[in-house]
Design an enzyme around this catalytic site. Structure first.
Site: not given
Length: 738
Positions: A586, A672, A707
């Site tokens: 991320s 995501d 995600h």
């Protein structure tokens, strides 16, 4: 040839390369052929600056709908993603046995028939359990035995025969027939008659909230739609409050309706689309609190628990750069805040009827370098968790003001305060672990200071902490600041630079990287690897000032801290350049992209998980879920020239050049909402023709997740095994035999 035909041809080429029958011609062996992404240059002018994006076409114009229904993705984008997946699978085909072995190792370290320590609340104890083979948890409760307090009265209940646990929700049944299912939040009503849960069924973090009647077992009709997953019951159990998720994936409204279904009422609507929101009850059930915040500013609004249909009231007006969060402690508000330049936060109190900032009085004053991470209260005690030098401690305070602490004397560890599920108790729960030591869960009597060990994490395949060494190093950054680095290795692994090393980092949003235990890492460490965590600026590992020194116009400190950690490991003979694999996800994927551009010679491989690498484009797109809320973190390149220039100077996608890049694995999820799939896709498309090293650039897009990757506990381990097998493959230059 039109564009769709070109992509289809590219996909067919990659799929053929992935098939052993098609990848070879008589007498010769052909290497898998990487997809070639077509270029459609788009010139973007912004604040007098110009940039060209060759791969903007990869962003689906209908992305909002794709998040909710991935089957709607454009055919050419889908074909390219499938071609990339096929190429990666072909390149990593030789690692399949290692992936399978690592997966079995990781699975063998998990107790399959496991359960959490029950959390007492009134007449019940609530817990989760897994049965052998379960991918998902089962939520349970059992009647409580012993003595407890309800409304000031002692209640005692004993059973001759132990009561039978009651099943509240089997998430395995919920997930049947679904490619993805994640229950993100559960809550029972205060009167213990209802059980609500929020399910994300595609990985997009768009939830439905269901409510079950515990007397009849019926799941009530008309589930709540399009929610963030955050919800709470009113103290009377009559109402349920929740946070709405709008079409752009942002929390925008708080709604209320009767707990068993009925007319929906708008409680609060936030006008600033740069704010996050949530709703919860205070620990003493006196109030329902709506929390509104971004990275630097916050506000709370409260509703009386006795009058839950009242309009919310502002507790303290929002002020730019002032953050606070609140709880209620019988006759007063308890507030954790950075007001009055309390960089590492302090705790203040104020009477219930005078919550505004003018009435705030210090309860625990600010102490520089002692970051107060969180607060938990029960009737007669307050506990706080503090962080300093990348370690934690817990401090207990009585109503009278006496304090004592729970601390651990080890070089690197994680101590985590879990609090209590009920208010009228003297017991709180906490956990302890370290990189070498599995988690121990304790119940702590705040009055007597006695602790009771409730559970030790079991590693069925066997684990002896004495076989491992945990060390804490300090790496000098470019400005002389010392950056903590935690290292885990087997005691038998030499420290002479010969062992491969995986270096992990994050460094954003003030989120610390705790020196905690992970069974998955052992599949590398037990193969003679060293595993290191760089506690870099941008996190809060050494206080909130540590975060402030790694954000916005100081963001590059995050990147140079990470390379400084690598340099220190090299100088200390823990590793050598070119024998290190870097990993981050991320915003930690942004870190991976930046350090790959800055110091490619350090890494044998780089794993960028759901990497936030297209920073200038993403932070210029106001439609994306996280863009307005994150301008305080990164800067606003739409309105601020200085922010544009600074972001453009490090944005990984925009700074790809002809370099000898290491082997790279980028991962993503089609659903995501945080780091959209096209960020790793575009990054790979730009990297592959730029690298001069001949080392592969690979992309893995999970077409059925978001995600966090796969939702099942074993399916997730397969993803970990895949990434670690890539790390081994990168060190061993496995592509040379592909």
């Amino acid at each position: 040839m039109n564009r769709r035909e070109f992509v289809a041809t590219t996909a067919a080429s990659a799929l053929a390369a992935a098939s052993p029958a098609l990848a070879r011609s008589p007498g010769a062996q052909m290497s898998p052929t990487p997809p070639v992404a077509r270029k459609i240059p788009v010139v973007i002018e912004q604040l007098g600056r110009t940039r060209t994006d060759d791969y903007q076409w990869m962003k689906d114009d209908n992305w909002q709908a794709v998040l909710r229904d991935p089957t709607l993705i454009k055919a050419d984008v889908k074909a390219h993603l499938e071609a990339e997946n096929a190429y990666r699978e072909a390149m990593l085909a030789s690692t399949l046995p290692l992936q399978a072995t690592m997966f079995e190792e990781m699975k063998g370290r998990i107790k399959e028939d496991d359960s959490s320590v029950p959390s007492p609340d009134g007449p019940w104890e609530y817990f989760t359990e897994y049965r052998t083979g379960d991918q998902h948890p089962r939520y349970m409760r059992v009647e409580r035995q012993g003595t407890w307090i309800v409304d000031g009265q002692m209640v005692t209940k004993n059973f001759i025969v132990a009561p039978t646990p009651e099943l509240l929700l089997d998430c395995n049944l919920l997930a049947e027939g679904k490619a993805y299912s994640e229950v993100s939040a559960v809550e029972h009503s205060p009167d213990h008659t209802l059980f609500a849960y929020a399910e994300d069924a595609q990985g997009s973090e768009v939830h439905q909230i269901y409510t079950r009647d515990l007397a009849t077992g019926e799941v009530l009709p008309d589930p709540i739609q399009s929610a963030t997953g955050n919800f709470t019951f009113s103290p009377c159990s009559c109402w349920i409050f929740w946070t709405n998720r709008d079409d752009n994936g942002r929390p925008d409204k708080i709604f209320r309706r009767p707990s068993r279904g009925g007319e929906t009422t708008l409680v609060y609507e936030e006008a600033d689309d740069g704010m996050f929101m949530g709703v919860e009850r205070t620990s003493d059930d006196a109030f329902i609190v709506i929390s509104i915040q971004n990275q630097e500013t916050s506000e709370a609004r409260y509703i009386s628990g006795q009058r839950p249909t009242n309009l919310p009231v502002v507790l303290a007006e929002r002020e730019v750069a002032v953050r606070y969060d609140v709880d209620h402690w019988q006759d007063r508000w308890v507030i954790r805040t950075n007001a009055d330049d309390a960089i590492d936060f302090k705790i203040v109190q104020t009477p219930t009827e005078r919550p505004a900032r003018a009435s705030w009085e210090d309860l625990v004053p600010h102490a520089p370098g002692r970051f107060i991470e969180g607060v938990a209260v029960v009737k007669s005690f307050l506990a706080r968790q503090e962080r300093a030098d990348a370690n934690t401690k817990i401090v207990i305070r009585s109503r009278a003001g006496d304090e004592h602490e729970i601390a651990v004397d080890e070089p690197a560890y994680a101590l985590s305060l879990a609090g209590a599920s009920e208010f009228e108790t003297t017991t709180m729960r906490y956990g302890y672990n370290s990189p070498s030591t599995p988690t121990s869960t304790y119940d702590y009597d705040l009055a007597t200071r006695e602790r009771t060990l409730r559970k030790v994490q079991e590693v069925p395949s066997g684990h002896d902490p004495a076989d491992y060494v945990v060390e804490r190093l300090n790496a000098p950054a470019t400005d002389g600041t010392l950056v903590p680095v935690t290292v885990l290795r087997r005691r038998s692994t030499p420290v002479d630079g010969s062992a491969p090393l995986l270096l992990y980092g994050y460094g954003s949003y003030g989120i610390p990287m705790s020196a905690s235990f992970s069974t998955g890492r052992l599949s590398l460490v037990d193969r003679g690897w060293l595993y290191a965590i760089a506690h870099i600026r941008g996190g809060s590992d050494r206080g909130w000032g540590w975060f402030l020194d790694g954000r916005k116009f100081k963001k590059k400190n995050t990147f140079t801290d990470f390379t400084a950690a690598a340099d220190q490991l090299i100088s200390g003979d823990y590793a050598r350049a070119g024998n290190i694999v870097a990993q981050g996800g991320s915003a930690g994927g942004l870190l991976m992209g930046a350090v790959t551009n800055m110091r490619p010679e350090l890494w044998a491989g780089v794993i960028g998980q759901v990497p936030f690498v297209d920073v200038i484009n993403t932070m210029s797109d106001v439609s994306l879920p996280l863009t307005p809320p994150e301008w305080p973190e990164w800067g606003n390149p739409i309105e601020d020239v200085e922010a544009y220039d600074y972001i453009a100077s490090y944005s990984p996608y925009d700074n790809v050049e002809a370099r000898a890049y290491p082997a790279i694995l980028a991962t993503g999820g089609l659903s995501d909402p945080r780091v959209t799939y096209w960020e790793p896709e575009k990054w790979v498309a730009r990297l592959r023709p730029a690298t001069t090293s001949g080392k592969p650039v690979l992309l893995k897009i999970n077409m059925e997740a978001g995600h966090g990757g796969a939702s099942g506990r074993f399916d997730y381990l397969k993803e970990v095994a895949h990434d670690y097998a890539f790390a081994v493959w990168a060190i061993q230059r496995g592509w040379e035999a592909a």
